[in-house]
Design an enzyme around this catalytic site. Structure first.
Site, PDB file in Angstrom:
ATOM      1  CG  ASP A  63       1.632  -1.454  -1.887  1.00 36.12           C
ATOM      2  OD1 ASP A  63       2.410  -2.487  -1.723  1.00 36.12           O
ATOM      3  OD2 ASP A  63       1.825  -0.313  -1.867  1.00 36.12           O
ATOM      4  CB  THR A  96       4.405  -1.360   3.502  1.00 37.92           C
ATOM      5  OG1 THR A  96       3.735  -1.817   2.338  1.00 37.92           O
ATOM      6  CG2 THR A  96       5.642  -0.607   2.559  1.00 37.92           C
ATOM      7  CB  THR A  97       0.800  -5.046   4.674  1.00 35.19           C
ATOM      8  OG1 THR A  97       0.365  -4.341   3.525  1.00 35.19           O
ATOM      9  CG2 THR A  97      -0.596  -5.485   5.609  1.00 35.19           C
ATOM     10  CG  ASP A 394       5.612  -3.934  -3.764  1.00 37.67           C
ATOM     11  OD1 ASP A 394       6.329  -2.861  -3.653  1.00 37.67           O
ATOM     12  OD2 ASP A 394       4.563  -4.108  -3.357  1.00 37.67           O
TER      13      ASP A 394
END
Length: 526
Positions: A63, A96-97, A394
């Site tokens: 994550d 987010t990545t 998520d």
């Protein structure tokens, strides 16, 4: 006689200053380094990172937000990438990545333009125009599905599954968990179609595989009864939430009492005992079956409550008390005086169970007042269940975002469409901003290229195929297939993403890149 001008020192002698190209190169290099740290985690075949802090605590995850949060980053420009990930997590809960990798690529492309003497302001303006064009491309990829229809439900399940795939769930488990996530969202959706995200809780438990994960109609909190003699399960329970101590009341003024006889001592003890017994009597007479008390409960009161068959918990966290009140409809009472039946809440059942860590869990199921639900997520070990908890959270956020702002093709197909739209529009942009827009398209292309690389395919060949297939069919993504990847239609594979995740990733990454590129002077003051 002419006066001699003395030098003016503004900064202290201990300050360090980096200017011009040196400052830009330092900031760009720091941002690229952090982005590289999470690049290999992107996609369904992304790898995990093991993070160990100074105390020896180990976190295993892919994550992006968790990785960047756990990393000990000192460089101010690199810290901006952490802030981008945090913003992405808070806004839409996923991607987010993607945001971090895109920011790193934008900085990398800008580095080349700076070396060609393109002014930072021109790059910043070009990136701003590219964001607008990217928004147009995302809108053009929106899937036309009516919310509430069967196809929409299938799409939401695909969104949840796409979000979780590769995050420690396993492909088969991701499908089962996705169905539970969509069901959970459905239960907290109002008649008007609004979703109460705060009403969906995710509670991790060890001791079983992810297939044991279940959806609880209510909330689960970690508490234990204040007395061993209390019931551990109550059906059709009347519930109250109390905000005061159940102990002997203390006066506001310090005072001393002189007791000179045994009768006086006995009278004092009896009076104190009567006060404590009165608490239990008041609750019993009001019809309370289960008590959640925010403060301490005296041991003697606990005994009287047990004698009355009342299940009680003490020192309950405020957030847990709020959840219980929301689920059951109980009022949070500041005093026991004049407690009435209308102040009580109701639950179909309240049970105390022991989880795999020998901790007591209290499940409050079937409350009348709220549609709150809890996903009890199981994992074989602590590290596994922690990663599953992050993945399910998520997925919940992704489904909520998809309901609110629609869905787009996943597997890098939307990024390919963005890059194609940017290149087509760049030709009509006058001046050097055109170069920045084309560089932005190259940066976006790096996302599907990274997906292919992480899946074991040749990134260059895959990117060429993606562009050709997109031009021919209008949609092309990277489909992970066994140990490699192929180019295909993500919709046929059920791979879709929330449009809001794409928009937020592009917006937040570009905003941070523009800020970093405008910095030409870095001053470290001791």
């Amino acid at each position: 006689m002419a006066s001699r001008t003395q030098p003016l020192y503004v900064l202290s002698e201990d300050s360090e200053r980096t200017r011009g190209r040196a400052a830009q190169e330092s900031n760009v290099a720091a941002g690229k380094a952090v982005a590289e740290a999470v690049r290999t985690t992107l996609g369904p075949r992304g790898m995990d990172k093991m993070l160990v802090d100074s105390t020896g605590t180990v976190v295993v995850t892919n994550d992006g937000a968790t990785i960047l949060d756990e990393m000990d980053i000192d460089h101010p420009a690199a810290q901006m990438i952490v802030e981008v990930a945090e913003s992405q997590e808070e806004s839409v809960g996923d991607g987010t990545t993607t945001a971090a990798v895109l920011l790193g690529e934008l900085l990398s492309r800008a580095e080349g333009m700076l070396e060609d003497d393109l002014h930072p302001t021109v790059i910043v303006e070009g990136y701003a125009e590219a964001v607008r064009l990217a928004g147009e491309a995302i809108d053009g990829q929106l899937l036309d599905v009516e919310v509430g229809s069967d196809p929409a439900a299938d799409l939401l399940a695909s969104v949840a599954e796409s979000s979780m795939t590769g995050k420690g769930t396993g492909d088969a488990a991701a499908a089962d968990l996705a169905a539970l996530v969509v069901e959970a969202i459905g239960r907290v959706t109002t008649d008007d179609g609004d979703v109460d995200r705060d009403a969906v809780h995710v509670h991790p438990r060890t001791g079983a595989g992810s297939s044991a994960t279940e959806l609880v109609d209510g909330v689960v909190i970690e508490e234990e009864p204040v007395h061993d003699g209390m019931p551990h399960e109550v059906e059709n329970a009347s519930v109250t939430v109390l905000e005061t101590k159940l102990e002997v009341r203390q006066g506001d003024v310090d005072a001393e009492y002189s007791i000179t006889s045994v009768d006086g001592l006995n009278a004092a003890i009896e009076a104190e005992d009567a006060e404590l017994r009165g608490y239990a009597d008041a609750l019993s007479e009001a019809g309370v079956d289960v008590l959640f008390c925010r403060k301490k409960i005296d041991d003697r009161v606990a005994g009287y409550l047990a004698d009355a068959g009342i299940l009680a918990f003490e020192s309950v966290k405020s957030s847990d008390a709020t959840d219980v009140a929301r689920v059951t409809g109980a009022k949070r009472l500041g005093t026991l005086e004049d407690v009435e039946a209308s102040d009580l809440g109701h639950a179909e059942s309240i049970a105390v169970e022991v989880d795999g860590d020998d901790d007591d869990l209290v499940s409050v199921r079937g409350g009348d007042a709220s549609r709150a639900v809890t996903l009890l997520v199981y994992g074989s070990t602590e590290h596994v269940v922690d990663e599953l908890e992050r993945a399910v959270n998520d997925a919940v956020d992704a489904v909520v975002a998809a309901r609110d702002a629609g869905t787009v093709p996943g597997a890098g197909a939307t990024e390919v469409a963005i890059a194609a739209h940017l290149r087509g529009a760049a030709a009509s942009v006058e001046g050097r901003k055109q170069l920045a827009i084309e560089a932005f398209a190259d940066a976006v292309d790096a996302l599907p290229r990274t997906l292919a690389e992480n899946a074991g395919a040749d990134p260059i060949d895959t990117l060429v195929d993606l562009r050709a297939t997109h031009d021919r069919d209008g949609r092309a993504g990277v489909i992970a297939d066994g140990r490699t990847a192929r180019v295909g239609d993500p919709l046929e594979e059920g791979i879709v993403d929330p449009a809001a995740v794409k928009r937020e990733a592009v917006d937040s990454a570009t905003e941070a890149a523009r800020m970093i590129l405008r910095i030409d002077d870095v001053i470290f003051a001791e």
